[in-house]
Scaffold this motif. Structure first.
Motif, short mmCIF file in Angstrom:
data_model
loop_
_atom_site.label_atom_id
_atom_site.label_comp_id
_atom_site.label_asym_id
_atom_site.label_seq_id
_atom_site.Cartn_x
_atom_site.Cartn_y
_atom_site.Cartn_z
N ALA A 96 -10.61 3.66 4.41
CA ALA A 96 -9.11 3.42 3.90
C ALA A 96 -8.59 3.00 4.47
O ALA A 96 -7.98 3.74 5.38
N SER A 97 -7.45 2.05 4.03
CA SER A 97 -6.23 1.44 4.64
C SER A 97 -5.04 3.03 4.59
O SER A 97 -5.13 3.51 3.61
N PRO A 98 -4.24 3.50 5.16
CA PRO A 98 -2.64 4.03 4.59
C PRO A 98 -2.25 3.87 3.10
O PRO A 98 -2.04 2.57 2.85
N GLY A 99 -2.89 4.39 2.19
CA GLY A 99 -1.61 4.51 1.11
C GLY A 99 -2.58 4.16 0.52
O GLY A 99 -2.28 3.73 -1.05
N ALA A 100 -4.20 3.86 0.59
CA ALA A 100 -5.06 3.03 -0.63
C ALA A 100 -4.95 4.30 -1.55
O ALA A 100 -6.36 3.93 -2.53
N GLY A 101 -5.16 5.45 -1.32
CA GLY A 101 -5.56 6.76 -2.28
C GLY A 101 -6.62 7.64 -1.95
O GLY A 101 -7.15 7.99 -3.25
N LYS A 102 -7.04 7.89 -0.51
CA LYS A 102 -7.90 8.18 -0.77
C LYS A 102 -7.84 10.18 -1.33
O LYS A 102 -8.57 10.78 -1.98
N THR A 103 -7.50 10.52 -0.83
CA THR A 103 -6.50 11.67 -1.39
C THR A 103 -6.42 11.93 -3.32
O THR A 103 -6.86 12.64 -3.42
N SER A 104 -5.95 10.59 -3.61
CA SER A 104 -5.87 11.17 -4.90
C SER A 104 -7.29 10.73 -5.65
O SER A 104 -8.08 11.21 -6.31
N LEU A 105 -8.42 9.81 -4.84
CA LEU A 105 -9.58 9.71 -5.30
C LEU A 105 -10.47 10.91 -5.21
O LEU A 105 -10.89 11.62 -5.91
N ILE A 106 -10.20 11.99 -4.22
CA ILE A 106 -10.44 13.22 -3.44
C ILE A 106 -10.26 14.35 -4.89
O ILE A 106 -10.88 14.95 -5.65
N SER A 107 -8.60 14.29 -5.40
CA SER A 107 -8.48 15.26 -6.21
C SER A 107 -8.94 14.75 -7.08
O SER A 107 -9.30 16.12 -8.23
N MET A 115 8.09 -2.78 11.44
CA MET A 115 6.96 -2.49 10.52
C MET A 115 7.56 -2.21 8.95
O MET A 115 8.20 -2.83 8.88
N ILE A 116 6.36 -2.78 8.70
CA ILE A 116 6.02 -2.73 6.80
C ILE A 116 5.97 -1.41 6.67
O ILE A 116 4.57 -1.30 6.82
N LEU A 117 6.19 -0.68 5.79
CA LEU A 117 6.03 0.43 5.01
C LEU A 117 5.59 -0.96 3.17
O LEU A 117 6.66 -0.83 2.75
N SER A 118 4.51 -0.42 2.67
CA SER A 118 4.45 -0.79 0.83
C SER A 118 4.77 0.50 0.79
O SER A 118 4.10 1.02 0.37
N VAL A 119 5.52 -0.04 -1.01
CA VAL A 119 5.95 0.37 -2.08
C VAL A 119 4.75 2.15 -2.33
O VAL A 119 4.46 3.04 -2.81
N ALA A 120 3.54 1.17 -2.42
CA ALA A 120 2.22 1.05 -2.51
C ALA A 120 1.65 1.99 -1.98
O ALA A 120 0.61 2.70 -2.12
#
Lengths: 220, 220
Positions: B36-47, A136-141
């Motif tokens: 969104a995808s994992p890590g795209a920023g859903k929780t950040s956008l809500i905050s 699996m890949i996890l991106s730092v982003a």
């Protein structure tokens, strides 16, 4: 009722996955099931890996996408055999799709088959394809908290490639925190830290993969 | 047989989604399904949105995750009502989960309910929750080719928030190419370009959202 049908689907998949696995073993091919979120860098990692493997390993690729063939087009440029699977909506590959794709690939001519799964950190982890290795890949982003939120993917995969390490320092991604979570969840997991953009860390990954291919060849 | 059961699941979901929708309308609450995808920023956008809305809009949040409550903990710090749904493996929220969560939220006290779906660019697009607005996030780190590969999400969503624009120029993300694809696929789609890290572009998004909430209130 729903549950019974669901178990039926999983059972059928397991049976076909085992058949695929036997076929890969018989032909001496290491099949890699490559999984990640959309945009984590699956196609980039395959491209970079093909460059680094060069003539050392005869590699083929199966591209899994819901729609489009943009990834397969990119990979074709490397002159390796490529088959595109369009799942037509399905959120993961399954063993039957792989069996069908194998009708278009001559395993006799390959040492390594990289299967790019649909971009999804959830469903692909539930469906074995007959692969010898789950990467699996996890991106730092994406952030270092992802193992807590997508535990099945992180516990089922044997290798974690942390991609886009050139972005370290631009967000709050903490590699030590990630490693500590992984140690608790999946202590056997092999971790590589790479940047498909700058090339950093990729030689270690490619050399390790070559050794895995060679080990597979030596086995009866 | 499988197909029949699957249609049953979709039908049941549609029915409950319509019930949720009626309830939201009756209470004058705008429900936003955030995907969104994992890590795209859903929780950040809500905050960030909660910070910008301040006292203008009474907001509640439903956090959907396969496992963990890390997101709900983050949101709780803003002093708004939060309910965490753990799907226990399921790759998306459904209308019944929302109905159950609503037992723990007093809609009478809210103008806006933000529902953070499971991180997944595929399955959440297939299940209506009763929302008044479908918003998706695409992170610049994911690449501009994603609409071609996850067409349902991009055609079903009414708003696209392009996040992490502070990373523009570090990769090959082409905003013009993205806009051109969206124009073909979903010409009505409203696009905001933001960075939840630097704050850029967020005021436009928050002001637009406030207007949508106010329009909903004015309707009978």
């Amino acid at each position: 009722m729903d549950v019974e049908v669901l178990e039926g689907v999983f059972d059928a998949n397991e049976r076909i996955a085992r058949e695929n696995e036997s076929l890969f073993r018989e032909k001496g091919v290491l099949a890699v099931n490559l999984m990640a979120s959309p945009g984590a860098g699956k196609t980039s990692l395959i491209s970079r890996t093909l460059e680094l493997l060069g003539d050392r390993v005869r590699t083929g690729v199966i591209e899994g996408d819901i729609a489009s063939s943009v990834d397969a087009e990119k990979i074709k440029a490397y002159g390796v055999p490529v088959v595109q699977i369009n799942t037509g909506g399905a959120c993961h590959l399954d063993a039957a799709m792989i069996r069908q794709a194998l009708e278009h690939i001559d395993l006799q001519l390959l040492d390594l088959l990289i299967i790019e799964n649909v971009g999804n950190l959830v469903c692909p982890a539930e469906f074995r394809l007959g692969e010898g290795l789950r990467v699996m890949i996890l991106s730092v982003a994406e952030g270092h908290d992802k193992p807590l939120k997508y535990p099945l993917m992180f516990s089922e995969s044997q290798v974690l490639v942390v991609n886009k390490i050139d972005l370290l320092g631009l967000g709050d991604f903490d590699p030590a925190e990630l490693r500590s979570t992984i140690r608790r969840m999946n202590p056997e997991m092999r971790i590589f830290e790479v940047s498909c953009r700058t090339g950093e860390g990729l030689k270690d990954w490619a050399d390790w993969l070559v050794r895995r291919v060679e080990e597979g060849r030596r086995k009866p």
